[in-house]
Design a protein around this motif. Sequence first.
Motif, PDB file in Angstrom:
ATOM      1  N   LEU A 144      -8.342  -7.812   4.031  1.00 17.77           N
ATOM      2  CA  LEU A 144      -7.200  -6.992   3.618  1.00 17.77           C
ATOM      3  C   LEU A 144      -7.434  -6.359   2.257  1.00 17.77           C
ATOM      4  O   LEU A 144      -7.166  -5.173   2.059  1.00 17.77           O
ATOM      5  N   SER A 145      -7.962  -7.125   1.322  1.00 18.03           N
ATOM      6  CA  SER A 145      -8.157  -6.636  -0.051  1.00 18.03           C
ATOM      7  C   SER A 145      -9.144  -5.483  -0.141  1.00 18.03           C
ATOM      8  O   SER A 145      -9.059  -4.663  -1.051  1.00 18.03           O
ATOM      9  N   THR A 146     -10.083  -5.423   0.789  1.00 12.09           N
ATOM     10  CA  THR A 146     -11.092  -4.360   0.746  1.00 12.09           C
ATOM     11  C   THR A 146     -10.718  -3.159   1.617  1.00 12.09           C
ATOM     12  O   THR A 146     -11.454  -2.172   1.632  1.00 12.09           O
ATOM     13  N   HIS A 147      -9.591  -3.240   2.315  1.00  9.03           N
ATOM     14  CA  HIS A 147      -9.182  -2.111   3.162  1.00  9.03           C
ATOM     15  C   HIS A 147      -8.732  -0.956   2.253  1.00  9.03           C
ATOM     16  O   HIS A 147      -7.994  -1.164   1.286  1.00  9.03           O
ATOM     17  N   PRO A 148      -9.162   0.273   2.551  1.00  8.71           N
ATOM     18  CA  PRO A 148      -8.856   1.405   1.653  1.00  8.71           C
ATOM     19  C   PRO A 148      -7.366   1.739   1.532  1.00  8.71           C
ATOM     20  O   PRO A 148      -6.968   2.333   0.545  1.00  8.71           O
ATOM     21  N   MET A 149      -6.537   1.347   2.489  1.00 12.91           N
ATOM     22  CA  MET A 149      -5.103   1.642   2.400  1.00 12.91           C
ATOM     23  C   MET A 149      -4.340   0.586   1.593  1.00 12.91           C
ATOM     24  O   MET A 149      -3.192   0.820   1.224  1.00 12.91           O
ATOM     25  N   VAL A 150      -4.958  -0.542   1.321  1.00 14.16           N
ATOM     26  CA  VAL A 150      -4.274  -1.665   0.671  1.00 14.16           C
ATOM     27  C   VAL A 150      -4.446  -1.598  -0.836  1.00 14.16           C
ATOM     28  O   VAL A 150      -5.542  -1.431  -1.344  1.00 14.16           O
ATOM     29  N   LYS A 151      -3.312  -1.766  -1.536  1.00 12.82           N
ATOM     30  CA  LYS A 151      -3.344  -1.805  -3.003  1.00 12.82           C
ATOM     31  C   LYS A 151      -3.329  -3.241  -3.517  1.00 12.82           C
ATOM     32  O   LYS A 151      -4.045  -3.567  -4.462  1.00 12.82           O
ATOM     33  N   VAL A 152      -2.505  -4.111  -2.901  1.00 15.21           N
ATOM     34  CA  VAL A 152      -2.334  -5.489  -3.374  1.00 15.21           C
ATOM     35  C   VAL A 152      -2.125  -6.417  -2.179  1.00 15.21           C
ATOM     36  O   VAL A 152      -1.443  -6.049  -1.219  1.00 15.21           O
ATOM     37  N   VAL A 153      -2.701  -7.618  -2.254  1.00 16.57           N
ATOM     38  CA  VAL A 153      -2.469  -8.660  -1.255  1.00 16.57           C
ATOM     39  C   VAL A 153      -2.010  -9.909  -2.000  1.00 16.57           C
ATOM     40  O   VAL A 153      -2.670 -10.352  -2.925  1.00 16.57           O
ATOM     41  N   PRO A 189      -4.667 -13.992  16.979  1.00 12.33           N
ATOM     42  CA  PRO A 189      -4.342 -13.275  18.216  1.00 12.33           C
ATOM     43  C   PRO A 189      -2.952 -13.606  18.768  1.00 12.33           C
ATOM     44  O   PRO A 189      -2.403 -12.835  19.552  1.00 12.33           O
ATOM     45  N   SER A 190      -2.360 -14.721  18.337  1.00  9.80           N
ATOM     46  CA  SER A 190      -1.034 -15.092  18.819  1.00  9.80           C
ATOM     47  C   SER A 190       0.088 -14.459  17.993  1.00  9.80           C
ATOM     48  O   SER A 190       1.267 -14.682  18.270  1.00  9.80           O
ATOM     49  N   LEU A 191      -0.267 -13.655  16.990  1.00 11.61           N
ATOM     50  CA  LEU A 191       0.731 -13.021  16.128  1.00 11.61           C
ATOM     51  C   LEU A 191       1.714 -12.201  16.953  1.00 11.61           C
ATOM     52  O   LEU A 191       1.312 -11.389  17.794  1.00 11.61           O
ATOM     53  N   ASP A 192       2.996 -12.395  16.698  1.00 13.34           N
ATOM     54  CA  ASP A 192       4.051 -11.596  17.327  1.00 13.34           C
ATOM     55  C   ASP A 192       4.353 -10.442  16.375  1.00 13.34           C
ATOM     56  O   ASP A 192       4.966 -10.638  15.322  1.00 13.34           O
ATOM     57  N   ALA A 193       3.911  -9.246  16.727  1.00 10.66           N
ATOM     58  CA  ALA A 193       4.052  -8.084  15.845  1.00 10.66           C
ATOM     59  C   ALA A 193       5.513  -7.779  15.513  1.00 10.66           C
ATOM     60  O   ALA A 193       5.798  -7.162  14.488  1.00 10.66           O
ATOM     61  N   ILE A 244      -2.778  -2.705   9.354  1.00  9.72           N
ATOM     62  CA  ILE A 244      -2.562  -4.085   8.911  1.00  9.72           C
ATOM     63  C   ILE A 244      -2.296  -4.990  10.112  1.00  9.72           C
ATOM     64  O   ILE A 244      -2.814  -6.111  10.187  1.00  9.72           O
ATOM     65  N   THR A 245      -1.541  -4.497  11.071  1.00 12.18           N
ATOM     66  CA  THR A 245      -1.252  -5.279  12.279  1.00 12.18           C
ATOM     67  C   THR A 245      -2.538  -5.592  13.030  1.00 12.18           C
ATOM     68  O   THR A 245      -2.758  -6.733  13.459  1.00 12.18           O
ATOM     69  N   GLN A 246      -3.426  -4.623  13.169  1.00 11.53           N
ATOM     70  CA  GLN A 246      -4.689  -4.849  13.880  1.00 11.53           C
ATOM     71  C   GLN A 246      -5.568  -5.875  13.162  1.00 11.53           C
ATOM     72  O   GLN A 246      -6.193  -6.720  13.805  1.00 11.53           O
ATOM     73  N   ILE A 247      -5.601  -5.811  11.843  1.00 10.68           N
ATOM     74  CA  ILE A 247      -6.383  -6.797  11.081  1.00 10.68           C
ATOM     75  C   ILE A 247      -5.792  -8.186  11.289  1.00 10.68           C
ATOM     76  O   ILE A 247      -6.513  -9.142  11.571  1.00 10.68           O
ATOM     77  N   GLY A 276       0.831  -1.189   0.000  1.00 11.15           N
ATOM     78  CA  GLY A 276       0.000   0.000   0.000  1.00 11.15           C
ATOM     79  C   GLY A 276       0.865   1.238   0.000  1.00 11.15           C
ATOM     80  O   GLY A 276       2.098   1.155   0.105  1.00 11.15           O
ATOM     81  N   ALA A 277       0.228   2.388  -0.104  1.00 10.41           N
ATOM     82  CA  ALA A 277       0.959   3.652  -0.071  1.00 10.41           C
ATOM     83  C   ALA A 277       1.617   3.820   1.289  1.00 10.41           C
ATOM     84  O   ALA A 277       1.098   3.393   2.314  1.00 10.41           O
ATOM     85  N   ARG A 278       2.792   4.416   1.279  1.00 11.26           N
ATOM     86  CA  ARG A 278       3.510   4.667   2.525  1.00 11.26           C
ATOM     87  C   ARG A 278       2.847   5.863   3.214  1.00 11.26           C
ATOM     88  O   ARG A 278       3.171   7.013   2.936  1.00 11.26           O
ATOM     89  N   VAL A 279       1.881   5.569   4.083  1.00 10.61           N
ATOM     90  CA  VAL A 279       1.154   6.605   4.801  1.00 10.61           C
ATOM     91  C   VAL A 279       1.119   6.272   6.286  1.00 10.61           C
ATOM     92  O   VAL A 279       1.237   5.101   6.674  1.00 10.61           O
ATOM     93  N   GLU A 280       0.945   7.300   7.082  1.00  4.21           N
ATOM     94  CA  GLU A 280       0.864   7.104   8.529  1.00  4.21           C
ATOM     95  C   GLU A 280      -0.329   6.217   8.868  1.00  4.21           C
ATOM     96  O   GLU A 280      -1.420   6.384   8.333  1.00  4.21           O
ATOM     97  N   GLY A 281      -0.107   5.246   9.729  1.00  2.00           N
ATOM     98  CA  GLY A 281      -1.169   4.374  10.183  1.00  2.00           C
ATOM     99  C   GLY A 281      -1.326   3.088   9.387  1.00  2.00           C
ATOM    100  O   GLY A 281      -2.076   2.201   9.793  1.00  2.00           O
TER     101      GLY A 281
END
Length: 95
Positions: free
Chosen positions: A85-94, A46-50, A37-40, A27-32
């Motif tokens: 992920l694909s429908t998130h407005p900040m994401v361009k490609v998954v 839930p066991s994901l190690d960020a 993506i981490t929250q999604i 996605g575009a390099r933007v704040e947030g």
Amino acid sequence: MSDTFPSVPPQASLIEYPSQFPIKIMGARVEGFVEAITQIALKFDPSLDASTIELRDSRGGNYLGITVTITATSREQLDELYRTLSTHPMVKVVL
């Protein structure tokens, strides 16, 4: 060519569950962006190690590639994660 994918029976899956499964998101390099993506990803694993999330800048620096490796537990989980992920407005490609 059909726009729909044939249903793959679980026994025909090439993935054994549970397994570590990398997903690349661009996605575009933007704040947030990384935080969103981490929250999604955490909602689906839930066991994901960020701290294991990998970031890679595009050549021009305008885009950011994020690799998140989740613990995949089912085909349904992966399908829904890709859809989310694909429908998130900040994401361009998954991938």
